[in-house]
Write a protein that holds these residues in place. Sequence first.
Motif, mmCIF file in Angstrom:
data_model
loop_
_atom_site.group_PDB
_atom_site.id
_atom_site.type_symbol
_atom_site.label_atom_id
_atom_site.label_comp_id
_atom_site.label_asym_id
_atom_site.label_seq_id
_atom_site.Cartn_x
_atom_site.Cartn_y
_atom_site.Cartn_z
ATOM 1 N N SER A 5 0.829 -1.198 0.000
ATOM 2 C CA SER A 5 0.000 0.000 0.000
ATOM 3 C C SER A 5 0.869 1.256 0.000
ATOM 4 O O SER A 5 0.597 2.221 -0.732
ATOM 5 N N THR A 6 1.936 1.252 0.813
ATOM 6 C CA THR A 6 2.858 2.390 0.832
ATOM 7 C C THR A 6 3.540 2.567 -0.514
ATOM 8 O O THR A 6 3.706 3.681 -1.013
ATOM 9 N N LEU A 7 3.952 1.448 -1.119
ATOM 10 C CA LEU A 7 4.620 1.498 -2.425
ATOM 11 C C LEU A 7 3.744 2.198 -3.457
ATOM 12 O O LEU A 7 4.189 3.113 -4.157
ATOM 13 N N ARG A 12 2.061 6.764 -6.810
ATOM 14 C CA ARG A 12 1.031 7.697 -7.302
ATOM 15 C C ARG A 12 1.423 9.141 -7.015
ATOM 16 O O ARG A 12 1.197 10.034 -7.837
ATOM 17 N N LYS A 13 2.007 9.367 -5.836
ATOM 18 C CA LYS A 13 2.436 10.733 -5.477
ATOM 19 C C LYS A 13 3.462 11.259 -6.462
ATOM 20 O O LYS A 13 3.361 12.398 -6.949
ATOM 21 N N PRO A 226 5.785 6.639 9.447
ATOM 22 C CA PRO A 226 6.058 5.254 9.875
ATOM 23 C C PRO A 226 6.295 4.276 8.721
ATOM 24 O O PRO A 226 6.608 3.100 8.965
ATOM 25 N N ALA A 227 6.128 4.748 7.503
ATOM 26 C CA ALA A 227 6.295 3.860 6.346
ATOM 27 C C ALA A 227 7.723 3.330 6.291
ATOM 28 O O ALA A 227 8.677 4.017 6.629
ATOM 29 N N GLY A 235 8.532 2.533 -4.195
ATOM 30 C CA GLY A 235 7.529 3.371 -4.836
ATOM 31 C C GLY A 235 8.142 4.374 -5.791
ATOM 32 O O GLY A 235 7.627 4.606 -6.888
ATOM 33 N N LYS A 236 9.263 4.970 -5.385
ATOM 34 C CA LYS A 236 9.941 5.932 -6.254
ATOM 35 C C LYS A 236 10.494 5.230 -7.500
ATOM 36 O O LYS A 236 10.401 5.754 -8.621
#
Length: 394
Positions: A5-7, A12-13, A226-227, A235-236
């Motif tokens: 979910s964090t990824l 998306r960000k 906390p991620a 994610g990046k």
Amino acid sequence: MSIMSTLFTVMRKELRDLSRDRRTLALTLLMGPLLYPTLILGMGKLAESRVKSQIEQPLEIPTIGAQNAPNLVRFLAAQGLNATAAPKDLNEAISDQRIDVALRISESFDEHWRDGRPALVEILQDSTRRAADVPTARLKAALQTYNGQVGSLRLMARGIDAQVARPLDVATQDLASAEAKQGMMLSMLLPLLLTITSFLGGAYLVMDTTAGERERQSLEPLLATPAKRSAIVSGKIAAACVVGIASLVLTLVAFKLSAQLSDSSVGRQLNMGLGSMLQMLLVMLPMLLIGTSLLTFLSAASKSMKEAQSHMTWLMLLPMLPSYALLVYPLKSVVWQYAIPFLSQNQMLLKVIRHEHISPTIWVIYLGANLGLAALLWFAAIHRYRQERLAISG
């Protein structure tokens, strides 16, 4: 929040931030894919028209000693090679590319000719000038034809069958497939172009989301959440890979559309099928992961975008090395080459372009070695992101 979910949240960000900068997005996704095919097809068409004119149109050949061999001069003129007066600075003119090729007929030509001995003619050229290849080849072919005809006539005058002087009839059978012949232009252009595009396709986004955020001091709030750092890094990298894949797809589609709209032979050579395009994307996927992971690792140690961009000079050279090396020292395709980054991409793309079968063993070696390297670089980037000084700028 889970790692996946964090990824996806981070991905998306980053993509949303990139989409807000429309100028950068246009340069990243449109300039390369649209510019490369246009330039290549344009240059190819110019080169094709130049070669065609050199083959079909009469050429002027500066000749020294034309009066010594009038029959030879008339024969060359019949072949579209017209003898003209040579300038005094002939050697300098050839070096300066004012003249492509010239001919020198020796002073003793007439004497040797009457005695039935070989008469000397010299072709003057600069072998390093590719533009002179066609005129030089035409002149050499015409001289060989004249040499053969006169030799046959001399034998016949002595009552000897001219076939005696030709013990062999040499024939050549080209076993290359039609697809391989059509892919000759692709084999020179696409491996290097696609490797660079995949290796550095997400470069701007990687540098902006790491060195750029560090310079703007916006990376610290993200790292304070906390991620897990591994999810943030992934994610990046995933966002950069999305941009890189989009750039690759647009490049391949632009080549295909440009080829279909072009009426030149260069355009027909660049026309690719859907199956070949999908194979190329699969081949380039490991290189995309290697490039984004490596640049993430390097950019994480940079305190500003300017410092991160300083790596681009030597990173641009890495994909070029195999192509340049193969030009100087061509290699036969062997299994070990598919385990070496950059070289393996070049060899795999050549197989796809030539429509050659790629065995499962080669696929396993290629994907295993390149994805393994990408995983190591990914772990290195995660390790660097775990350093607390990463959030400190200046």
